[in-house]
Design a protein around this motif. Sequence first.
Motif, PDB file in Angstrom:
ATOM      1  N   UNK A  38      28.392  87.346  -4.853  1.00  0.00           N
ATOM      2  CA  UNK A  38      28.585  88.869  -5.535  1.00  0.00           C
ATOM      3  C   UNK A  38      30.273  88.984  -5.299  1.00  0.00           C
ATOM      4  N   UNK A  39      30.985  89.286  -6.329  1.00  0.00           N
ATOM      5  CA  UNK A  39      32.468  89.592  -6.256  1.00  0.00           C
ATOM      6  C   UNK A  39      32.564  90.926  -7.095  1.00  0.00           C
ATOM      7  N   UNK A  40      33.158  91.784  -6.459  1.00  0.00           N
ATOM      8  CA  UNK A  40      33.111  93.227  -7.111  1.00  0.00           C
ATOM      9  C   UNK A  40      34.543  93.806  -6.891  1.00  0.00           C
ATOM     10  N   UNK A  41      35.121  94.467  -7.914  1.00  0.00           N
ATOM     11  CA  UNK A  41      36.313  95.398  -7.664  1.00  0.00           C
ATOM     12  C   UNK A  41      36.089  96.713  -8.153  1.00  0.00           C
ATOM     13  N   UNK A  42      37.001  97.638  -7.533  1.00  0.00           N
ATOM     14  CA  UNK A  42      36.901  99.043  -7.991  1.00  0.00           C
ATOM     15  C   UNK A  42      38.377  99.574  -8.347  1.00  0.00           C
ATOM     16  N   UNK A  43      38.574 100.060  -9.541  1.00  0.00           N
ATOM     17  CA  UNK A  43      39.559 100.538  -9.977  1.00  0.00           C
ATOM     18  C   UNK A  43      40.066 101.647 -10.302  1.00  0.00           C
ATOM     19  N   UNK A  44      41.085 102.523 -10.264  1.00  0.00           N
ATOM     20  CA  UNK A  44      41.241 103.608 -10.887  1.00  0.00           C
ATOM     21  C   UNK A  44      42.046 103.803 -12.119  1.00  0.00           C
ATOM     22  N   UNK A  45      41.755 104.654 -13.124  1.00  0.00           N
ATOM     23  CA  UNK A  45      42.564 104.844 -14.223  1.00  0.00           C
ATOM     24  C   UNK A  45      42.800 103.620 -14.948  1.00  0.00           C
ATOM     25  N   UNK A  46      42.070 102.695 -15.196  1.00  0.00           N
ATOM     26  CA  UNK A  46      42.020 101.699 -16.226  1.00  0.00           C
ATOM     27  C   UNK A  46      41.788 102.099 -17.541  1.00  0.00           C
ATOM     28  N   UNK A  47      42.381 101.182 -18.522  1.00  0.00           N
ATOM     29  CA  UNK A  47      42.335 101.511 -19.859  1.00  0.00           C
ATOM     30  C   UNK A  47      40.886 101.005 -20.252  1.00  0.00           C
ATOM     31  N   UNK A  48      40.190 101.916 -20.936  1.00  0.00           N
ATOM     32  CA  UNK A  48      38.787 101.463 -21.277  1.00  0.00           C
ATOM     33  C   UNK A  48      38.833 100.563 -22.704  1.00  0.00           C
ATOM     34  N   UNK A  49      37.832  99.760 -22.377  1.00  0.00           N
ATOM     35  CA  UNK A  49      37.637  98.806 -23.507  1.00  0.00           C
ATOM     36  C   UNK A  49      36.582  98.605 -24.108  1.00  0.00           C
ATOM     37  N   UNK A  50      35.912  98.259 -25.242  1.00  0.00           N
ATOM     38  CA  UNK A  50      34.676  97.918 -25.662  1.00  0.00           C
ATOM     39  C   UNK A  50      34.340  96.273 -25.753  1.00  0.00           C
ATOM     40  N   UNK A  51      35.482  95.691 -25.365  1.00  0.00           N
ATOM     41  CA  UNK A  51      35.104  94.150 -25.485  1.00  0.00           C
ATOM     42  C   UNK A  51      34.296  93.683 -24.197  1.00  0.00           C
TER      43      UNK A  51
END
Length: 496
Positions: A229-242
């Motif tokens: 399992x690879x996981x990342x966590x970021x802040x203030x990313x642009x939202x997308x419905x893709x």
Amino acid sequence: MDVVIVGAGPNGLMLACELALGGVRPVVLDRLTGPSTEPRSNGLVGQVVRMVDRRGLYERLSGQPGPPRPNNAYFMFAAMPLNLGLLDDSPVYNLAVPELKTVQILEERAVELGVEIRRGHEFLGLTQDEDGVTLTVRGPETYDLRARYVVGADSAHSPVRKAAGIGFPGVTHDRTTSRTAHATVPTEWLDPATGALNVPGHGTVLPFLPVRTAHGGFTYAPLPGRPPIIATNEWDQPETDEPMTLDEMRASINRVLGADVPIATPPGDGPHMLRRLNGGNTRVAERYRDGRVFLVGDAAHVFGAGGTGLNLGMQDAMNLGWKLAAAIISGVDVLDTYEAERRPIADRTIVFSQAQHALLAPGDDVTGLRQLFGELLTQPGVARTVAGLVAGADVRYPVSDDAHALAGWPAPDLDLHTASGTVRLAELVRTAKPLLIDLTPAGDLAVDGVEVVHAKADTDITALLIRPDSYVAWASTDTRPDTHTLRATARDWFGA
């Protein structure tokens, strides 16, 4: 019917097993026609591992013989290493098992115990009165069910909680975006001795230990028998419905680590996790009970960080199950103690979740705080406190001021030497019945209606009265224990 449980996930099925052990055959409803194959939790941590052992489920879940062993190596807290080797007695236990397998094994166990599971039956609403609850259910046709009690084990969006009018206040964190994927990495990047991932341009990433950078977090988790399992966590990313893609995952890793990691789709049919979550919630229900309606698991609490929801939920089920059974079978009403005992643990877990959320945030000030906190974690006393928080082992159930120090805590792990041989205490509590362990020299303790085991053990404890959920109701270290208090405690809890 005595009890209807809405939700056939791990919490609902665990509760069904507990009720069946107590002599009640519940009906479990779930709107899905089969267990969800969506990858969710990856295992159990802390006290719940000991508890599943005490129901004889550990070997079935782990696929390995023998009892669970504590983690004496390292764990993590807010992407910082927690050195459990500093502790004489680590409270952290780990059981790597996918949620789907947990559900399958708990469903098998529930069926063995005579539980009726109705899949493809959706809860639509309820009304309740002094004598019971009427549920409206949609299956092949819409019908009503009448039950003495109803339990919502139906996720954070719980229709049961909403139908009962129970609020769900808390905090929503809308700045974070987490991405998770099953993915392979170049085998030449893996250290065969430690399992660490060596990323050119970044450095070594230890397995299961999250990395926090100025741009976010990264985790590499090579779980046994499954794709990593690879996981990342970021802040203030642009939202997308893709839809989420591996290319999006690669780009996120690059932003967090400042290096390219050529991940690839694992072999096999899957299902393979590829998930993006925007934001997170930390919420606790206003109350765990409304008349004859109860909540367990995510229906009662969700936490934005830490992965503790399933650990708490299954223990909610063990706490509530025997109490509902006692009310139905013997008329002993201790149901109000359910929230009194379980709510403080949820409140404590909020501290756990919010502290991690703050320590994972971006910014130089947080980096300085993490450096100081990391230094504190090298001190055994601090490591012990945080380990107890991680394991859910630092909250005692409410007891009287004069109660023995063991009362209100899970029963200790003891090897008991009986006339028929040596047995672990964990093996004696699998029937979920009240149990008195008599370790006195005279061996003459007795309580009406409670099974007694006379034994010897390497401990200064002389007697333990253990509840069906394996918590200590009463204890003594006296050669001649106070039998009046023992019997009064048994009457209060079990009507014995």
